[in-house]
Design a protein around this motif. Structure first.
Motif, mmCIF file in Angstrom:
data_model
loop_
_atom_site.group_PDB
_atom_site.id
_atom_site.type_symbol
_atom_site.label_atom_id
_atom_site.label_comp_id
_atom_site.label_asym_id
_atom_site.label_seq_id
_atom_site.Cartn_x
_atom_site.Cartn_y
_atom_site.Cartn_z
ATOM 1 N N THR A 1 46.332 38.780 43.606
ATOM 2 C CA THR A 1 46.033 38.201 42.298
ATOM 3 C C THR A 1 47.017 37.117 41.884
ATOM 4 O O THR A 1 46.858 36.524 40.815
ATOM 5 C CB THR A 1 46.010 39.302 41.219
ATOM 6 O OG1 THR A 1 47.297 39.932 41.157
ATOM 7 C CG2 THR A 1 44.944 40.338 41.531
ATOM 8 N N SER A 2 48.030 36.842 42.710
ATOM 9 C CA SER A 2 49.018 35.821 42.362
ATOM 10 C C SER A 2 48.357 34.453 42.234
ATOM 11 O O SER A 2 47.669 33.993 43.142
ATOM 12 C CB SER A 2 50.113 35.765 43.432
ATOM 13 O OG SER A 2 51.015 34.712 43.178
ATOM 14 N N LEU B 1 37.740 38.952 42.176
ATOM 15 C CA LEU B 1 38.388 39.600 43.312
ATOM 16 C C LEU B 1 38.267 41.115 43.208
ATOM 17 O O LEU B 1 38.025 41.797 44.210
ATOM 18 C CB LEU B 1 39.863 39.197 43.384
ATOM 19 C CG LEU B 1 40.673 39.849 44.506
ATOM 20 C CD1 LEU B 1 40.147 39.431 45.879
ATOM 21 C CD2 LEU B 1 42.153 39.499 44.379
ATOM 22 N N SER B 2 38.406 41.647 42.005
ATOM 23 C CA SER B 2 38.257 43.089 41.813
ATOM 24 C C SER B 2 36.863 43.544 42.227
ATOM 25 O O SER B 2 36.708 44.596 42.868
ATOM 26 C CB SER B 2 38.514 43.454 40.348
ATOM 27 O OG SER B 2 39.852 43.191 39.979
ATOM 28 N N GLU B 3 35.849 42.758 41.873
ATOM 29 C CA GLU B 3 34.478 43.107 42.260
ATOM 30 C C GLU B 3 34.314 43.079 43.779
ATOM 31 O O GLU B 3 33.631 43.939 44.355
ATOM 32 C CB GLU B 3 33.490 42.138 41.605
ATOM 33 C CG GLU B 3 33.395 42.275 40.090
ATOM 34 C CD GLU B 3 32.910 43.649 39.679
ATOM 35 O OE1 GLU B 3 32.060 44.230 40.393
ATOM 36 O OE2 GLU B 3 33.398 44.162 38.654
ATOM 37 N N VAL B 4 34.937 42.116 44.425
ATOM 38 C CA VAL B 4 34.856 42.012 45.889
ATOM 39 C C VAL B 4 35.533 43.218 46.541
ATOM 40 O O VAL B 4 35.027 43.782 47.527
ATOM 41 C CB VAL B 4 35.496 40.696 46.366
ATOM 42 C CG1 VAL B 4 35.663 40.693 47.872
ATOM 43 C CG2 VAL B 4 34.642 39.506 45.930
ATOM 44 N N ILE B 5 36.683 43.635 46.000
ATOM 45 C CA ILE B 5 37.389 44.801 46.543
ATOM 46 C C ILE B 5 36.525 46.050 46.389
ATOM 47 O O ILE B 5 36.426 46.876 47.313
ATOM 48 C CB ILE B 5 38.747 44.975 45.851
ATOM 49 C CG1 ILE B 5 39.682 43.826 46.238
ATOM 50 C CG2 ILE B 5 39.382 46.319 46.213
ATOM 51 C CD1 ILE B 5 40.971 43.793 45.445
ATOM 52 N N ARG B 6 35.872 46.194 45.241
ATOM 53 C CA ARG B 6 34.986 47.347 45.044
ATOM 54 C C ARG B 6 33.838 47.319 46.049
ATOM 55 O O ARG B 6 33.430 48.367 46.565
ATOM 56 C CB ARG B 6 34.436 47.345 43.620
ATOM 57 C CG ARG B 6 35.479 47.619 42.541
ATOM 58 C CD ARG B 6 34.833 47.806 41.179
ATOM 59 N NE ARG B 6 35.830 47.857 40.124
ATOM 60 C CZ ARG B 6 36.152 46.842 39.347
ATOM 61 N NH1 ARG B 6 35.539 45.672 39.505
ATOM 62 N NH2 ARG B 6 37.075 46.958 38.417
ATOM 63 N N ALA B 7 33.307 46.123 46.311
ATOM 64 C CA ALA B 7 32.209 46.009 47.274
ATOM 65 C C ALA B 7 32.675 46.391 48.679
ATOM 66 O O ALA B 7 31.950 47.078 49.412
ATOM 67 C CB ALA B 7 31.651 44.587 47.267
ATOM 68 N N ALA B 8 33.873 45.951 49.064
ATOM 69 C CA ALA B 8 34.415 46.316 50.376
ATOM 70 C C ALA B 8 34.611 47.826 50.471
ATOM 71 O O ALA B 8 34.278 48.453 51.488
ATOM 72 C CB ALA B 8 35.736 45.587 50.615
ATOM 73 N N ARG C 1 46.097 44.828 36.861
ATOM 74 C CA ARG C 1 44.876 44.506 37.581
ATOM 75 C C ARG C 1 44.517 45.599 38.574
ATOM 76 O O ARG C 1 43.364 45.979 38.700
ATOM 77 C CB ARG C 1 45.031 43.151 38.290
ATOM 78 C CG ARG C 1 43.839 42.720 39.106
ATOM 79 C CD ARG C 1 42.576 42.569 38.285
ATOM 80 N NE ARG C 1 42.738 41.638 37.174
ATOM 81 C CZ ARG C 1 41.749 41.322 36.340
ATOM 82 N NH1 ARG C 1 40.556 41.870 36.489
ATOM 83 N NH2 ARG C 1 41.960 40.474 35.348
ATOM 84 N N VAL C 2 45.518 46.120 39.290
ATOM 85 C CA VAL C 2 45.217 47.120 40.319
ATOM 86 C C VAL C 2 44.725 48.423 39.706
ATOM 87 O O VAL C 2 43.985 49.183 40.349
ATOM 88 C CB VAL C 2 46.430 47.390 41.221
ATOM 89 C CG1 VAL C 2 46.836 46.131 41.951
ATOM 90 C CG2 VAL C 2 47.601 47.952 40.432
#
Length: 235
Positions: free
Chosen positions: A161-162, A172-179, A195-196
């Protein structure tokens, strides 16, 4: 079978112990946030998982493969997104994806590339654009698509997130959830506490190379997490 099993790894550089007896395990689909300030040992840990440096002691197993004795085979099961994802600026998103997938031993056609980019959250109008015009968030999405194309079982993120604005960080959070939903284990090395909290299943605090605390993300609020983080770093 665990996606990642680290047991008592340690490494020292010139007498300084950068990582000291670290153990952690990730199951398929689990998102783990490794929290800590600069110099805590987060990046060194990622480098050991990737096989770039060898631990002085301990073991690392990725999807059943020993990452210390068989680093290439373990790396084939791993995708890595550094703080800045480097793409070929003169190539489009589709061309970058097909190229990097080929390097990983997978040949994909344009329709499949478009689907993977869409799954990673990259808007359709950007699929044919040259990557040189992409923002950091867009480059990260191409990087995630590369991980999906590679069929990685473990995704490593270094300070993801930097430099992202709120919208890009949310994407990015949505992409991580999808992965995670695809069964990919995700290990995030970060100092972004808030964020995490939205995406991680578990949180670990790394200080001076040691895992000094570990919690289920659902059991601790943002304010409590900040207080705990500061307490552990002051100890």
């Amino acid at each position: 079978m665990s996606a990642l099993a680290i047991q008592s790894i340690s490494i020292a550089f010139g007498g300084y112990r950068a990582v000291d007896g670290l153990s952690l395990t990730l199951q398929p689909g689990e998102v783990y946030a490794l929290l800590g300030p600069n110099g805590a040992g987060k990046t060194t840990t990622l480098n050991m998982i990737l096989g770039f440096v060898k631990p002085d002691s301990g073991s690392i197993v990725i999807d059943g493969v020993d990452a210390v004795t068989a680093p290439l085979a373990a790396r084939a099961r791993t995708a890595y997104l550094p703080e800045t994802v480097m793409l070929h600026p003169s190539l489009s998103a589709i061309e970058n994806l097909t190229y990097f997938a080929l390097l990983a031993g997978r040949r994909i056609d344009a329709p499949m590339a478009r689907q993977l980019l869409a799954d990673a959250g990259l808007q359709e109008e950007a699929h044919d654009r040259r990557a040189g015009s992409f923002s950091k968030g867009m480059r990260q999405k191409v990087g995630v698509a590369i991980a999906l194309a590679k069929d990685a079982r473990l995704l490593l993120l270094d300070e993801p997130t930097s430099g992202l604005d709120a919208g890009a960080a949310n994407d990015l959070s949505e992409v991580i959830r999808a992965a995670s939903g695809r069964g990919i284990a995700v290990l995030m090395a970060t100092h972004d506490l808030f964020r995490v909290k939205d995406v991680a299943h578990r949180l670990g605090i790394l200080h001076a190379g040691r895992l000094v605390d570990e919690r289920d993300a659902a059991t601790i609020g943002p304010v409590e997490l900040e207080q705990l983080y500061l307490q552990r770093l002051a100890a």
